[in-house]
Enzyme design. Structure first.
Site, PDB file in Angstrom:
ATOM      1  N   GLY A 185       3.395  27.130 -22.510  1.00 52.13           N
ATOM      2  CA  GLY A 185       4.333  27.918 -21.710  1.00 52.13           C
ATOM      3  C   GLY A 185       4.038  27.732 -20.242  1.00 52.13           C
ATOM      4  O   GLY A 185       3.518  26.703 -19.826  1.00 52.13           O
ATOM      5  N   GLU A 233      -1.270  24.449 -22.854  1.00 52.24           N
ATOM      6  CA  GLU A 233      -0.364  23.357 -22.505  1.00 52.24           C
ATOM      7  C   GLU A 233       0.684  23.970 -21.593  1.00 52.24           C
ATOM      8  O   GLU A 233       1.530  24.742 -22.052  1.00 52.24           O
ATOM      9  CB  GLU A 233       0.244  22.778 -23.794  1.00 52.24           C
ATOM     10  CG  GLU A 233       0.736  21.361 -23.624  1.00 52.24           C
ATOM     11  CD  GLU A 233       2.172  21.304 -23.143  1.00 52.24           C
ATOM     12  OE1 GLU A 233       2.370  21.251 -21.904  1.00 52.24           O
ATOM     13  OE2 GLU A 233       3.077  21.324 -23.971  1.00 52.24           O
ATOM     14  N   GLU A 260       8.004  23.864 -10.401  1.00 56.39           N
ATOM     15  CA  GLU A 260       8.677  23.437 -11.625  1.00 56.39           C
ATOM     16  C   GLU A 260      10.038  24.154 -11.685  1.00 56.39           C
ATOM     17  O   GLU A 260      10.098  25.378 -11.604  1.00 56.39           O
ATOM     18  CB  GLU A 260       7.812  23.839 -12.819  1.00 56.39           C
ATOM     19  CG  GLU A 260       8.322  23.321 -14.132  1.00 56.39           C
ATOM     20  CD  GLU A 260       7.390  23.659 -15.297  1.00 56.39           C
ATOM     21  OE1 GLU A 260       6.815  24.760 -15.292  1.00 56.39           O
ATOM     22  OE2 GLU A 260       7.271  22.832 -16.206  1.00 56.39           O
ATOM     23  N   THR A 306       2.498  28.088 -16.434  1.00 55.58           N
ATOM     24  CA  THR A 306       1.138  28.119 -15.884  1.00 55.58           C
ATOM     25  C   THR A 306       0.741  29.560 -15.570  1.00 55.58           C
ATOM     26  O   THR A 306      -0.407  29.963 -15.792  1.00 55.58           O
ATOM     27  CB  THR A 306       1.068  27.214 -14.639  1.00 55.58           C
ATOM     28  OG1 THR A 306       1.275  25.864 -15.079  1.00 55.58           O
ATOM     29  CG2 THR A 306      -0.279  27.301 -13.939  1.00 55.58           C
ATOM     30  N   GLU A 307       1.707  30.340 -15.110  1.00 56.23           N
ATOM     31  CA  GLU A 307       1.420  31.735 -14.757  1.00 56.23           C
ATOM     32  C   GLU A 307       0.901  32.515 -15.980  1.00 56.23           C
ATOM     33  O   GLU A 307      -0.137  33.184 -15.917  1.00 56.23           O
ATOM     34  CB  GLU A 307       2.729  32.347 -14.252  1.00 56.23           C
ATOM     35  CG  GLU A 307       2.605  33.694 -13.638  1.00 56.23           C
ATOM     36  CD  GLU A 307       3.991  34.301 -13.460  1.00 56.23           C
ATOM     37  OE1 GLU A 307       4.995  33.557 -13.506  1.00 56.23           O
ATOM     38  OE2 GLU A 307       4.058  35.530 -13.306  1.00 56.23           O
ATOM     39  N   CYS A 348       8.438  20.352 -20.266  1.00 61.13           N
ATOM     40  CA  CYS A 348       7.249  20.493 -19.414  1.00 61.13           C
ATOM     41  C   CYS A 348       6.877  19.179 -18.755  1.00 61.13           C
ATOM     42  O   CYS A 348       6.398  19.158 -17.635  1.00 61.13           O
ATOM     43  CB  CYS A 348       6.087  21.059 -20.215  1.00 61.13           C
ATOM     44  SG  CYS A 348       5.813  20.187 -21.752  1.00 61.13           S
ATOM     45  N   LYS A 365       3.677  33.174 -32.750  1.00 63.74           N
ATOM     46  CA  LYS A 365       4.795  33.908 -32.143  1.00 63.74           C
ATOM     47  C   LYS A 365       5.730  32.925 -31.455  1.00 63.74           C
ATOM     48  O   LYS A 365       5.367  32.293 -30.472  1.00 63.74           O
ATOM     49  CB  LYS A 365       4.306  34.906 -31.094  1.00 63.74           C
ATOM     50  CG  LYS A 365       5.473  35.775 -30.606  1.00 63.74           C
ATOM     51  CD  LYS A 365       5.179  36.538 -29.340  1.00 63.74           C
ATOM     52  CE  LYS A 365       5.633  35.855 -28.086  1.00 63.74           C
ATOM     53  NZ  LYS A 365       7.070  35.647 -27.949  1.00 63.74           N
TER      54      LYS A 365
END
Ligand code: NDP
Length: 788
Positions: free
Chosen positions: A243, A265, A396, A245-246, A299, A191
């Site tokens: 994507g 990651e 971030e 961390t959440e 990232c 996706k």
């Protein structure tokens, strides 16, 4: 002055536009409306959303929002394709990957233009970085497909992989996911991010052109809900996610207890360290690449500048000057440095963060420049006057914003660099190679660049420490994430414990002096905090002893002691080996006593278990100085040193069976690789481990390297899982408790291994090698300039 003279005078750039037409024609050929690519065919478009050009706001195409049924259809197709695909020879699979690489190269410009239109990144980057790296990834993995069985004997692919990627490097992230998965023999459902699906859809066409068997690659477009349908689908064997961390944590929660493989990651807040002896002009050019590449939506962006105080003023002055020459504008202009952010929501997010930072006292510098009248553009920003706890330093931002701080000594630089929940990457600038190579291993990050930045290659693993996730992409480690041992499928459920009804008996009946087994924390025996003891029974139910009933406080003390012993990781491998050999020697010396204790607890002859435990300590003593890294030769003028580093503090909850070997087989690989441990021995038969204290004390094990807390395994496992001072957790126990451990380990994303109620026969020699060694380590790649 004539025009040419004027240009010489001003040295201004003229326009250098790349034409969008071929990409627009391709969109037209699909009526600017896309369904999914499932089972080698395009589905009819369903409910759609618009994919917009962030530089202009114009709609590029309508994309289908994938439903649970769509995901299900894709899983069915991938499942059906798996037997055939995985049974192909490596050479055959490699040929398909090679064909894909070739086709991407043949259509490189179309991909680059489409990517820049859809994502807003400068064509210079999509053309010269993203797409060449995509092709390189497929080439590299074509070779892996062919050499798989030699490199990974007795391994098999997971099966069907669900892959979810973000919008910052749409095609590159696709390549990082799909190439290794296919090389290893998996089939995939991918996706793309809702903002940037177009190059994934063009890639689907490439798969068609390459003649890839239907169902091997399925592209399902959609939003977060589509992603959830993938992570929650029971027919998927492995999830690979890149994507935030959440969302990474939400996926860890969703997959807990399912047995699905998982690699994550996630985000970063990477330090960019400039020492006073750095080549400043090069460091500034590097910084431009570190934080303004892809508008800072990277990232591993070097978003935290740490500059030595002695050069701070000069460096910041030069940096501001350089910032004023950056060109922000049309992504399709070949001389633009900074394009558009991916979407308005991201622009708003960055602006809001800057406002919040300013409220906390941050000073924000933006060069005086014009931005295009419309589109998602932001000026490059430099933030100063911040302290380590400021939001802009800790969070971030994912935009063109650099946050600067200074340091005085190398030690302070390391402290500031590591003062983050993330651990993805770091950059070090110094002309002193001794200094740079002294700092690199001290930084807790998966990638370190020396005198360079944002270098990537398919042969070099990429991935994070701490809350930047786990698993690697690229290199041999990246491929390993798509394979599992062939024997895992034959594991049987662990037999239920045969617990005899407790008999009232007095352990002193044997005529010995009363023995009080305490905890073992920081090199000392310690009474349990609770003041309670728990009985230990023999196989026939007789009371044979008592051990302390450990609680949360005992675990806290043990973790603290283990963290204080983290220097174990830098103890020479030879010395760690010596200590493990010494443990083996001292255990062997007392083999009869230990054998008798095993017999007393389990009723079984303990001699074989003691002998195996000694052998296992020998095995991992032997590994301590052999399980090491590699040196890669990426195409750039560098070497990448792949260093095998320990995870940190590892909590180990031993299985109920095999009272001695069950613990030794797990702590030995962890110790060999430099991890201090907190061990919870078998709660049914803990005496074999509490007897070890004297062996440990006479074997030169530094204080805090082995800590032992007795008590209820599940209660203590939960405390370990929730403790942020524990970096990894291995748990042998029931399926339900394993799920609990995985779920409870989310807060700091600790790396877990759980037995999920299956019987791992730790006596088997397959466990004296890399199975646990790989779980006890993570690879850090240090890029060092090298050669001519
Ligand atoms: P997300 O983590 O939200 O999205 C990444 C991918 O996961 C997208 O395909 C997204 O779909 C999908 N997704 C979202 N929610 C779920 C879910 N619950 N289950 C499964 N899949 C899900 O990142 P965003 O794109 O929203 O970006 C937000 C922030 O994340 C950025 O500002 C940045 O800080 C960070 N980020 C980090 C990246 C990295 O490389 N480490 C990359 C991108 C973002 P959809 O696109 O439809 O939301």
């Amino acid at each position: 002055m004539n025009k040419i003279a004027q240009i010489f005078e001003s040295l201004d750039y003229g326009p250098a536009p790349e034409g969008p037409q071929p990409a627009l024609d391709w969109l037209d050929s699909h009526g600017k409306t896309f369904g999914h690519y499932i089972d080698g065919q395009w589905t009819k478009p369903g409910k759609t959303f618009s994919s917009d050009n962030p530089a202009t706001g114009a709609s590029l195409a309508q994309i289908t929002d994938g439903t649970a049924e769509d995901v299900d259809a894709a899983v069915k197709a991938a499942r059906a394709a798996f037997p055939l695909w995985s049974a192909l020879s490596g050479y055959e699979r490699g040929k398909y990957l090679y064909a894909i690489a070739r086709l991407i190269q043949k259509h490189a410009r179309l991909f680059a233009v489409l990517e820049s239109l859809d994502n807003g990144k400068p064509i210079r980057e999509s053309r010269d970085v993203d797409i060449p790296l995509v092709a390189r990834h497929f080439y590299h993995h074509a070779g892996w497909a062919q050499h798989l069985s030699r490199a990974f004997p007795d391994h098999v692919p997971y099966g069907v992989c669900g892959q979810i990627i973000p919008w910052n490097f749409p095609l590159l992230m696709l390549a990082w996911k799909i190439a290794p998965a296919l090389a290893a023999g998996n089939t995939v459902i991918l996706k793309p991010a809702e903002f940037t699906s177009l190059t994934a859809l063009l890639f689907a066409e490439i798969c068609d052109r390459a003649g890839l068997p239907k169902g091997v690659v399925n592209i399902v477009t959609g939003e977060g809900g589509t992603g959830q349908a993938i992570t929650g689908h029971p027919g998927i064997d492995k999830i690979a996610f890149t994507g935030s961390t959440e969302v990474g944590k939400a996926i860890r929660a969703a997959t807990a207890g399912t047995g699905k493989g998982l690699s994550l990651e996630l985000g970063g807040k990477s330090p960019y360290i400039v020492f006073e002896d750095a080549d400043i002009d090069s460091a500034i050019e590097g910084l431009v690449d570190a934080i303004w590449f892809n508008q800072g939506q990277v990232c591993c962006a070097g978003s935290r500048l740490l500059v030595q105080e002695s050069i701070e003023e000069r460096f910041i002055t030069k940096l501001k000057l350089r910032m004023s020459t950056l060109r922000v504008g049309d992504p399709l202009d070949k001389s633009v440095d900074i394009g558009a952010l991916v979407a308005q929501v991201q622009v708003t997010r960055v602006k809001d963060m800057l406002k919040a930072g300013a409220k906390e006292g941050a000073v924000i510098y933006e060069p005086d420049m014009d931005l295009p009248a419309k589109g998602c553009f932001l000026k490059p920003a430099l933030v100063t006057n911040v302290s380590p706890a400021n939001t802009l330093v800790t969070e971030e931002i994912f935009g063109p914003v650099l946050v600067a701080m200074s340091f005085r000594t190398p030690e302070e630089a390391v402290q500031l660099a590591n003062n983050t929940k993330y651990g993805l990457a770091a950059t070090i600038w110094s002309e002193n190679i001794n200094l740079a190579l002294d700092i690199a291993p001290k930084i807790k990050a998966g990638v370190v660049w020396i005198n360079g930045t944002n270098q990537f290659d398919a042969a070099v693993g990429f991935g994070g420490y701490k809350e930047s996730g786990y698993g690697r992409e690229g290199g041999k480690e990246g491929l390993a994430a798509y394979l599992k041992p062939a024997w895992e499928k034959d594991l049987k459920p662990a037999p239920a414990a045969k617990i005899a009804p407790a008999k009232a008996a007095n352990p002193l009946d044997n005529g010995h002096v009363d023995q009080t087994a305490k905890m073992y924390i920081g090199g000392k025996q310690a009474r349990p905090d609770s003041g309670y003891s728990r009985p230990v029974h023999s196989a026939t139910g007789a009371l044979i002893g008592e051990v302390g009933d450990g609680n949360r406080k005992d675990i806290r003390n043990a973790v603290e002691a283990a963290r204080a012993a983290l220097g174990w990781s830098t103890t020479a491998a030879h010395s760690r080996a010596q200590i493990l050999y010494f443990l083996a020697e001292n255990l062997d010396y007392r083999r009869e006593e230990f054998a008798a204790r095993i017999k007393a607890q389990t009723g079984e002859d303990g001699a074989a278990e003691v002998a195996l435990s000694v052998e296992r300590l020998f095995a991992f003593a032997g590994w301590a100085d052999k399980y090491d890294g590699a040196v890669h030769n990426p195409p750039q003028r560098t070497v990448a040193i792949a260093m095998v580093e320990p995870i940190g503090v590892i909590g180990i909850v031993a299985p109920p069976s095999r009272p001695l070997l069950g613990s030794i087989a797990l702590i030995a690989p962890a110790l060999a690789m430099g991890n201090p441990v907190v061990l919870v021995p078998s709660d049914r038969s803990p005496l074999s481990v509490t007897d070890l204290y004297q062996v440990i004390e006479t074997s030169d094990v530094p204080h805090g390297v082995i800590n032992i807390v007795t008590g209820d395994s599940i209660t203590l496992a939960k405390t370990l899982a929730e403790h942020d001072g524990v970096d990894g957790l291995w748990f042998a126990g029931s399926a339900e408790a394993s799920a609990m451990v995985e779920r409870a380990s989310i807060s700091n994303l600790k790396q877990t291994w759980t037995s999920r109620g299956l019987y791992y026969d730790l006596a088997d020699r397959r466990f004296e090698g890399d199975y646990f060694l790989s779980k006890a380590t993570q690879v850090k790649n240090v890029w060092v300039p090298y050669g001519a």
